[in-house]
Design a protein around this motif. Structure first.
Motif, PDB file in Angstrom:
ATOM      1  N   GLY A 130      49.459  33.868  43.640  1.00  0.00           N
ATOM      2  CA  GLY A 130      48.643  32.748  43.459  1.00  0.00           C
ATOM      3  C   GLY A 130      47.520  32.805  42.304  1.00  0.00           C
ATOM      4  O   GLY A 130      47.676  33.780  41.587  1.00  0.00           O
ATOM      5  N   GLN A 131      46.886  31.855  42.159  1.00  0.00           N
ATOM      6  CA  GLN A 131      45.888  31.774  40.690  1.00  0.00           C
ATOM      7  C   GLN A 131      44.723  30.680  41.373  1.00  0.00           C
ATOM      8  O   GLN A 131      44.930  30.228  42.439  1.00  0.00           O
ATOM      9  N   ILE A 132      43.841  30.788  40.681  1.00  0.00           N
ATOM     10  CA  ILE A 132      42.785  29.841  40.774  1.00  0.00           C
ATOM     11  C   ILE A 132      43.035  28.453  40.252  1.00  0.00           C
ATOM     12  O   ILE A 132      43.527  28.250  39.071  1.00  0.00           O
ATOM     13  N   THR A 133      42.879  27.602  41.129  1.00  0.00           N
ATOM     14  CA  THR A 133      43.217  26.148  40.951  1.00  0.00           C
ATOM     15  C   THR A 133      41.964  25.314  40.660  1.00  0.00           C
ATOM     16  O   THR A 133      41.292  25.217  41.789  1.00  0.00           O
ATOM     17  N   GLY A 134      41.577  24.551  39.659  1.00  0.00           N
ATOM     18  CA  GLY A 134      40.366  24.153  39.485  1.00  0.00           C
ATOM     19  C   GLY A 134      39.100  24.795  38.882  1.00  0.00           C
ATOM     20  O   GLY A 134      39.382  25.820  38.175  1.00  0.00           O
ATOM     21  N   THR A 135      38.210  24.333  39.027  1.00  0.00           N
ATOM     22  CA  THR A 135      36.795  24.965  38.401  1.00  0.00           C
ATOM     23  C   THR A 135      36.017  25.979  39.404  1.00  0.00           C
ATOM     24  O   THR A 135      35.711  25.328  40.430  1.00  0.00           O
ATOM     25  N   VAL A 136      35.857  26.981  39.122  1.00  0.00           N
ATOM     26  CA  VAL A 136      35.044  27.837  39.698  1.00  0.00           C
ATOM     27  C   VAL A 136      33.829  28.528  39.060  1.00  0.00           C
ATOM     28  O   VAL A 136      33.904  28.645  37.712  1.00  0.00           O
ATOM     29  N   GLU A 137      32.522  28.661  39.710  1.00  0.00           N
ATOM     30  CA  GLU A 137      31.664  29.235  38.954  1.00  0.00           C
ATOM     31  C   GLU A 137      30.990  30.320  39.852  1.00  0.00           C
ATOM     32  O   GLU A 137      31.422  30.425  41.312  1.00  0.00           O
ATOM     33  N   TYR A 138      30.223  31.453  39.551  1.00  0.00           N
ATOM     34  CA  TYR A 138      29.823  32.576  40.257  1.00  0.00           C
ATOM     35  C   TYR A 138      28.257  32.674  40.258  1.00  0.00           C
ATOM     36  O   TYR A 138      27.805  32.836  39.263  1.00  0.00           O
ATOM     37  N   ILE A 139      27.839  33.411  41.472  1.00  0.00           N
ATOM     38  CA  ILE A 139      26.376  33.852  41.619  1.00  0.00           C
ATOM     39  C   ILE A 139      26.741  35.338  41.784  1.00  0.00           C
ATOM     40  O   ILE A 139      27.562  35.643  42.554  1.00  0.00           O
ATOM     41  N   LYS A 140      26.169  36.048  40.864  1.00  0.00           N
ATOM     42  CA  LYS A 140      26.522  37.292  40.612  1.00  0.00           C
ATOM     43  C   LYS A 140      25.293  38.149  41.498  1.00  0.00           C
ATOM     44  O   LYS A 140      24.037  37.961  41.154  1.00  0.00           O
ATOM     45  N   ASP A 141      25.473  39.027  42.393  1.00  0.00           N
ATOM     46  CA  ASP A 141      24.494  39.910  42.968  1.00  0.00           C
ATOM     47  C   ASP A 141      23.424  39.009  43.652  1.00  0.00           C
ATOM     48  O   ASP A 141      22.263  39.236  43.292  1.00  0.00           O
ATOM     49  N   PHE A 142      23.839  38.076  44.550  1.00  0.00           N
ATOM     50  CA  PHE A 142      22.945  37.259  45.154  1.00  0.00           C
ATOM     51  C   PHE A 142      22.086  37.981  46.250  1.00  0.00           C
ATOM     52  O   PHE A 142      22.595  38.841  46.875  1.00  0.00           O
ATOM     53  N   HIS A 143      20.550  37.934  46.015  1.00  0.00           N
ATOM     54  CA  HIS A 143      19.897  38.982  46.833  1.00  0.00           C
ATOM     55  C   HIS A 143      19.120  38.236  47.967  1.00  0.00           C
ATOM     56  O   HIS A 143      18.374  37.121  47.642  1.00  0.00           O
ATOM     57  N   ILE A 144      18.945  39.328  48.939  1.00  0.00           N
ATOM     58  CA  ILE A 144      18.094  38.733  50.373  1.00  0.00           C
ATOM     59  C   ILE A 144      17.674  39.983  50.558  1.00  0.00           C
ATOM     60  O   ILE A 144      18.462  40.854  51.142  1.00  0.00           O
ATOM     61  N   ASP A 145      16.431  39.965  50.781  1.00  0.00           N
ATOM     62  CA  ASP A 145      15.768  41.378  51.106  1.00  0.00           C
ATOM     63  C   ASP A 145      16.419  41.764  52.449  1.00  0.00           C
ATOM     64  O   ASP A 145      16.318  41.074  53.653  1.00  0.00           O
ATOM     65  N   GLY A 146      16.877  42.984  52.943  1.00  0.00           N
ATOM     66  CA  GLY A 146      17.303  43.660  53.901  1.00  0.00           C
ATOM     67  C   GLY A 146      18.990  43.423  54.178  1.00  0.00           C
ATOM     68  O   GLY A 146      19.582  43.877  55.141  1.00  0.00           O
ATOM     69  N   LEU A 147      19.464  42.935  53.042  1.00  0.00           N
ATOM     70  CA  LEU A 147      20.969  42.683  52.919  1.00  0.00           C
ATOM     71  C   LEU A 147      21.548  43.299  51.476  1.00  0.00           C
ATOM     72  O   LEU A 147      20.619  43.292  50.689  1.00  0.00           O
ATOM     73  N   LYS A 148      22.609  43.902  51.575  1.00  0.00           N
ATOM     74  CA  LYS A 148      23.178  44.254  50.370  1.00  0.00           C
ATOM     75  C   LYS A 148      23.515  42.879  49.564  1.00  0.00           C
ATOM     76  O   LYS A 148      23.994  41.741  49.885  1.00  0.00           O
ATOM     77  N   ASP A 149      23.163  43.148  48.102  1.00  0.00           N
ATOM     78  CA  ASP A 149      23.730  42.015  47.281  1.00  0.00           C
ATOM     79  C   ASP A 149      25.057  41.725  47.373  1.00  0.00           C
ATOM     80  O   ASP A 149      25.851  42.486  47.641  1.00  0.00           O
ATOM     81  N   ARG A 150      25.086  40.441  47.079  1.00  0.00           N
ATOM     82  CA  ARG A 150      27.010  40.034  47.016  1.00  0.00           C
ATOM     83  C   ARG A 150      27.031  38.905  46.123  1.00  0.00           C
ATOM     84  O   ARG A 150      26.283  38.125  45.821  1.00  0.00           O
ATOM     85  N   ASP A 151      28.101  38.694  45.650  1.00  0.00           N
ATOM     86  CA  ASP A 151      28.764  37.667  44.869  1.00  0.00           C
ATOM     87  C   ASP A 151      29.110  36.634  45.611  1.00  0.00           C
ATOM     88  O   ASP A 151      29.293  36.582  46.762  1.00  0.00           O
ATOM     89  N   ILE A 152      29.003  35.297  44.967  1.00  0.00           N
ATOM     90  CA  ILE A 152      29.134  33.999  45.815  1.00  0.00           C
ATOM     91  C   ILE A 152      29.966  33.398  44.538  1.00  0.00           C
ATOM     92  O   ILE A 152      29.743  33.239  43.592  1.00  0.00           O
ATOM     93  N   ILE A 153      31.248  32.665  45.404  1.00  0.00           N
ATOM     94  CA  ILE A 153      32.018  32.248  44.421  1.00  0.00           C
ATOM     95  C   ILE A 153      32.145  30.619  44.752  1.00  0.00           C
ATOM     96  O   ILE A 153      31.989  30.165  45.932  1.00  0.00           O
ATOM     97  N   ILE A 154      31.830  29.444  43.677  1.00  0.00           N
ATOM     98  CA  ILE A 154      31.537  28.183  44.106  1.00  0.00           C
ATOM     99  C   ILE A 154      32.802  27.434  43.515  1.00  0.00           C
ATOM    100  O   ILE A 154      32.999  27.711  42.096  1.00  0.00           O
ATOM    101  N   TRP A 155      33.563  26.712  44.235  1.00  0.00           N
ATOM    102  CA  TRP A 155      34.760  26.007  43.739  1.00  0.00           C
ATOM    103  C   TRP A 155      34.047  24.504  43.663  1.00  0.00           C
ATOM    104  O   TRP A 155      33.506  23.886  44.702  1.00  0.00           O
ATOM    105  N   LEU A 156      34.325  23.773  42.569  1.00  0.00           N
ATOM    106  CA  LEU A 156      33.659  22.394  42.307  1.00  0.00           C
ATOM    107  C   LEU A 156      34.788  21.479  42.203  1.00  0.00           C
ATOM    108  O   LEU A 156      36.112  21.866  41.738  1.00  0.00           O
TER     109      LEU A 156
END
Length: 376
Positions: A130-156
């Protein structure tokens, strides 16, 4: 003295009960040829690393024999694979094709599982699926107190960069690493939501939508469960992440343009998210949801609730882990019908007896599910 004897007896009794409820499972791995790397087991339980490819190391007995032993509750479904520390290198047949997930329901006595491994997948094989089709952007290490940081992938969607005035509905998803990019997917096979949505849009069957997929962390079970941390995770999606996305991207923020989706524990947390925040979500896509398994039964916690203004899609397969989950799906369907939901109106239930508990099978059911929410 009497009290001490009584306490000792009770502790002994508890120990005996525990021993009767648990067994030792030993995996003996027999290799066709030696490897110059460490071998790991990865599977669906915490002691199997929760599908981390480099968490649970096997013991090397000699160049061709490795082993691993753990205490497990009886009647537990174990699903697992073997890797060389990376999903690009996993146990394969003689032709180098990755073996399907291995499964066993633990019996009533100690057991030994012998596994013969003839080959391993090559480093590039899985990336070619497989491969990525289209445009994606990332939020790296999204932070919320009390949770582990995590990446977010956004497909446009296709027109996002060219039509600067248009606004779009949003689908939020869990296990984001498995949804769009096969290179980050647990087994090198993703949900292919980017290809599916692109195809549906091009064929004028689906509105253009934004997809926001949150990666899981090592705390996946707690984050996606009916726990204190899970409640915080659901709140962080419905309020914190949604606010961030609505500010940064041209979304349609209203409830009727917002849905949430996931599979397995992700299917459970999608339902809980929509149920707890019906003012935020139009509804939820719950694929192979873990509503009820082992001693956990989420349906019992909503029996006193009234019907919510939601569209709910629930599906399941008929093989492997999905067999264990099916009673929960059936119980949830009955509970929702009792609350006043109507099949093929605001409640959709799909069962595919040939389907497994896998990204590939969820990808096949995804087109029908997503059209229910964002049909053009």
């Amino acid at each position: 003295m009497y009290k001490l004897v009584t306490i000792a007896f009770l502790l002994s009794l508890i120990s005996c009960i525990k021993q009767r409820d648990e067994i030792d499972v030993t995996w003996n791995i027999n290799l066709e040829k030696p490897v110059d790397k460490q071998i790991y087991i990865s599977g669906n339980q915490p002691f199997l690393g929760n599908w981390s490819p480099k968490s649970i190391l096997l013991e090397k007995n000699d160049s061709l024999h490795w082993s691993f032993t753990n205490t497990v509750s009886k009647n537990t479904l174990l699903e697992y694979k073997f890797t060389l520390g990376d999903w690009n290198f996993q146990a394969a047949n003689e032709n180098g094709i990755a073996l399907e997930n291995m499964e066993v329901i633990t019996p009533k006595k100690d057991t030994i599982i012998n596994v013969n491994i003839k080959n391993w997948t090559s480093g590039n094989q899985l990336q070619e699926q497989g491969q990525i089709t289209g445009t994606v952007e990332y939020i790296k290490d999204f932070h919320i107190d009390g949770l582990k940081d995590r990446d977010i992938i956004i497909w446009l969607p296709p027109s996002y960069k060219t039509n600067q005035t248009k606004r779009y509905p949003v689908l939020y998803m869990h296990d984001g690493q498995n949804t769009i990019d096969p290179r980050t997917s647990s087994f090198g096979v993703d949900w292919q939501v980017d290809e599916t949505v692109t195809n549906l849009i091009e064929n004028k069957k689906l509105q253009e939508i934004i997809i926001v997929a949150s990666y899981c962390t090592e705390d996946r079970n707690a984050d996606y469960g009916d726990t204190k941390k899970g409640k915080l995770y659901r709140k962080s999606l419905a309020i914190d992440l949604k606010k961030y996305i609505d500010i940064k991207y041209r979304t349609k923020p209203q409830k009727q343009h917002t849905a949430i989706a996931g599979s397995s524990m992700g299917g459970l947390v999608s339902f809980m998210s929509a149920w707890e925040y019906p003012e935020v979500y139009k509804g939820a896509i719950c694929m192979s949801p873990a509503f009820k398994y082992e001693d956990f039964d989420y349906i019992n916690t909503i029996t006193e609730d009234n019907k919510k203004d939601l569209i709910l899609y629930i599906d399941n397969g008929g093989k492997g882990v999905d067999i264990i989950l099916q009673p929960g799906v059936e119980k949830m369907e009955k509970e929702l019908l009792k609350k006043g939901y109507k099949l093929n109106d605001d409640l959709f239930v799909v069962f595919n007896k040939k389907a497994k508990h896998s990204e590939g099978d969820w990808a096949l059911r995804f087109p029908y599910a997503i059209e229910l929410f964002f049909k053009k």
